[in-house]
Design an enzyme around this catalytic site. Structure first.
Site, PDB file in Angstrom:
ATOM      1  N   PRO A  26      -5.599   2.933   6.142  1.00 16.23           N
ATOM      2  CA  PRO A  26      -6.308   1.788   5.580  1.00 16.23           C
ATOM      3  C   PRO A  26      -5.505   0.516   5.779  1.00 16.23           C
ATOM      4  O   PRO A  26      -4.310   0.479   5.474  1.00 16.23           O
ATOM      5  CB  PRO A  26      -6.421   2.150   4.094  1.00 16.23           C
ATOM      6  CG  PRO A  26      -5.277   3.073   3.838  1.00 16.23           C
ATOM      7  CD  PRO A  26      -5.050   3.828   5.111  1.00 16.23           C
ATOM      8  N   MET A  27      -6.149  -0.510   6.322  1.00 18.26           N
ATOM      9  CA  MET A  27      -5.507  -1.806   6.541  1.00 18.26           C
ATOM     10  C   MET A  27      -6.427  -2.894   6.022  1.00 18.26           C
ATOM     11  O   MET A  27      -7.568  -3.019   6.467  1.00 18.26           O
ATOM     12  CB  MET A  27      -5.201  -2.016   8.026  1.00 18.26           C
ATOM     13  CG  MET A  27      -4.143  -1.072   8.574  1.00 18.26           C
ATOM     14  SD  MET A  27      -3.914  -1.197  10.372  1.00 18.26           S
ATOM     15  CE  MET A  27      -5.328  -0.235  10.954  1.00 18.26           C
ATOM     16  N   CYS A 111       1.458   0.077  -0.743  1.00 16.91           N
ATOM     17  CA  CYS A 111       1.346  -1.259  -0.167  1.00 16.91           C
ATOM     18  C   CYS A 111       2.633  -2.049  -0.405  1.00 16.91           C
ATOM     19  O   CYS A 111       3.072  -2.198  -1.551  1.00 16.91           O
ATOM     20  CB  CYS A 111       0.156  -1.999  -0.759  1.00 16.91           C
ATOM     21  SG  CYS A 111      -0.130  -3.590   0.059  1.00 16.91           S
ATOM     22  N   LYS A 150      -1.609   7.857  -1.110  1.00 17.68           N
ATOM     23  CA  LYS A 150      -0.862   7.264  -0.001  1.00 17.68           C
ATOM     24  C   LYS A 150       0.330   6.536  -0.600  1.00 17.68           C
ATOM     25  O   LYS A 150       0.170   5.697  -1.483  1.00 17.68           O
ATOM     26  CB  LYS A 150      -1.711   6.285   0.811  1.00 17.68           C
ATOM     27  CG  LYS A 150      -0.992   5.784   2.069  1.00 17.68           C
ATOM     28  CD  LYS A 150      -1.873   4.879   2.910  1.00 17.68           C
ATOM     29  CE  LYS A 150      -1.234   4.629   4.279  1.00 17.68           C
ATOM     30  NZ  LYS A 150       0.091   3.990   4.218  1.00 17.68           N
ATOM     31  N   ASN A 210       3.189   9.109   8.435  1.00 20.68           N
ATOM     32  CA  ASN A 210       2.782   7.741   8.742  1.00 20.68           C
ATOM     33  C   ASN A 210       4.015   6.887   8.988  1.00 20.68           C
ATOM     34  O   ASN A 210       5.023   7.049   8.316  1.00 20.68           O
ATOM     35  CB  ASN A 210       1.950   7.211   7.562  1.00 20.68           C
ATOM     36  CG  ASN A 210       1.461   5.783   7.750  1.00 20.68           C
ATOM     37  OD1 ASN A 210       1.531   4.970   6.834  1.00 20.68           O
ATOM     38  ND2 ASN A 210       0.945   5.467   8.909  1.00 20.68           N
ATOM     39  N   GLY A 211       3.896   5.986   9.948  1.00 16.71           N
ATOM     40  CA  GLY A 211       4.990   5.063  10.241  1.00 16.71           C
ATOM     41  C   GLY A 211       5.440   5.136  11.684  1.00 16.71           C
ATOM     42  O   GLY A 211       5.958   6.167  12.120  1.00 16.71           O
ATOM     43  N   GLY A 234      -1.943   3.518  11.977  1.00 18.75           N
ATOM     44  CA  GLY A 234      -2.454   2.236  11.533  1.00 18.75           C
ATOM     45  C   GLY A 234      -2.539   1.227  12.651  1.00 18.75           C
ATOM     46  O   GLY A 234      -3.481   1.206  13.441  1.00 18.75           O
ATOM     47  N   ARG A 235      -1.510   0.387  12.748  1.00 19.64           N
ATOM     48  CA  ARG A 235      -1.559  -0.756  13.669  1.00 19.64           C
ATOM     49  C   ARG A 235      -1.681  -0.341  15.129  1.00 19.64           C
ATOM     50  O   ARG A 235      -2.273  -1.069  15.934  1.00 19.64           O
ATOM     51  CB  ARG A 235      -0.325  -1.631  13.438  1.00 19.64           C
ATOM     52  CG  ARG A 235      -0.361  -2.340  12.090  1.00 19.64           C
ATOM     53  CD  ARG A 235       0.969  -2.924  11.699  1.00 19.64           C
ATOM     54  NE  ARG A 235       1.942  -1.866  11.435  1.00 19.64           N
ATOM     55  CZ  ARG A 235       3.250  -2.043  11.425  1.00 19.64           C
ATOM     56  NH1 ARG A 235       3.747  -3.234  11.698  1.00 19.64           N
ATOM     57  NH2 ARG A 235       4.051  -1.051  11.164  1.00 19.64           N
TER      58      ARG A 235
END
Length: 351
Positions: A26-27, A111, A150, A210-211, A234-235
């Site tokens: 989620p972004m 976040c 998350k 993630n990451g 994500g990105r």
């Protein structure tokens, strides 16, 4: 306490049984209904997550975010993410969301934006395990379905990490998405994949690593290192919407699809369709498209000329001419699987 789901039913059916799971992170201001549909057109992840619903005493469901659930045509499950710290209101919004066709409720405890964690929400909750304990307990009692989390490995250190992992077990959380940095590390420095591997061993639910998952190859390496049940991207998915298809290819032992610059041009044109439909000034449309191009440009040319020239444009016509010049002059040239070294995008908040 609400009965937990049997292990075999804890997660929705993936696209390919037997492969590691994939999810789009989620972004905020990115992973809306439109972007989910664009990603799906190039190869969906197993799971989508909404932007976060802000939860506070006067909050209601954000109608724009809700469309990601009610108008979802990707044929893939969507988890509804919440962010907040008011327990009665988290329960209230979770119960309201449960009436919609969601895969589960996801709590944001990761976040890293200062404007978020200063309110003791998102990654700020990692400083207060007792509050996390109360939130998990109330949500697990209230949510008659999947409950996922998350989070990051800590706020400014990892002192509370194991304690929160044990709470994940205590309240039978169904899925943990774990970014391997602290909140204060934001997106800087190495990802602590060893701590993701530690979490995989400690918790009783599937873990999504993630990451810095930048390509299918790096996804495979992270899965090998962490033994996680899957990968959350994500990105890198902004830069390369083909990444989920490519991850499945590499996990199956198949050649990874090569994307051409002409295909990237087509992707940009798809992204542009939403800006032309919006009744906003041209300057806003240009800024919106540049948000995506900051990432896409990392794999266009090693010198960063496209990134530089794109950022200098002022009008939509100028921006599209730059795209045509760099992407259609050599349409069959391969789009790099990894970002070129030294080309830095302006970060999008991955929450």
């Amino acid at each position: 306490m609400t009965a937990t789901l049997p292990l075999c039913d804890r997660l929705p059916t993936p696209i390919c049984s037997g492969l590691a799971l994939t999810a789009l992170a989620p972004m905020q201001d990115v992973t809306d209904l439109f972007f989910m549909n664009v990603i799906a057109s190039y190869g969906s992840p197993d799971y989508f997550f909404t932007e976060y619903f802000r939860v506070h005493p006067t909050s209601t469901l954000d109608k724009k975010i809700l469309r990601s659930i009610t108008e979802n045509t990707t044929d893939r499950p969507v988890f509804a993410q919440m962010i907040g710290e008011s327990i009665p209101d988290l329960v209230r919004i979770a119960q309201t969301l449960s009436h919609y066709p969601i895969a589960g409720i996801d709590l944001n405890m990761g976040c890293p934006a200062p404007r978020i964690y200063r309110k003791n929400v998102g990654g700020g909750l990692l400083r207060d395990p007792e509050k996390v304990n109360r939130i998990f307990g109330e949500l697990r009692e209230a949510v008659d379905g999947r409950l996922s989390v998350k989070m990051r490995i800590g706020f400014d250190n990892t002192d509370n990490f194991d304690r929160i992992l044990d709470l994940i077990n205590r309240y039978h959380i169904d899925l943990l998405s774990l970014h391997g940095r602290t909140v204060k590390e934001m997106y800087r420095g190495a990802v602590h994949y060893d701590l993701i591997a530690h979490a995989v061993q400690r918790v009783n639910c599937p873990v999504l690593a993630n990451g810095n998952v930048t390509s299918a190859q790096s996804a495979a390496a992270v899965l090998t290192q962490t033994k996680a049940a899957g990968i959350m991207v994500g990105r890198a998915a902004i830069r390369n919407p083909w990444i989920f298809k490519q991850i499945r290819q590499i996990l199956k032992g198949e050649p990874v699809s090569i994307v051409t610059l002409a295909e990237v041009h087509g992707y940009i044109e798809q992204l542009r369709q939403t800006t032309t439909a919006l009744t906003v000034p041209e300057r806003s449309r240009v800024s919106y498209l540049k948000m995506y191009l900051n990432y896409i440009a990392q794999s266009v040319d090693a010198a960063g000329a496209f990134l530089r020239d794109m950022r200098l444009t002022q009008t939509e016509a100028e921006l599209l001419l730059v795209c045509d010049r760099y992407l259609l002059s050599q349409p069959d040239q391969a789009f790099a699987l990894e970002p070129y070294p030294g080309l830095v995008a302006r970060p999008v908040s991955e929450c």
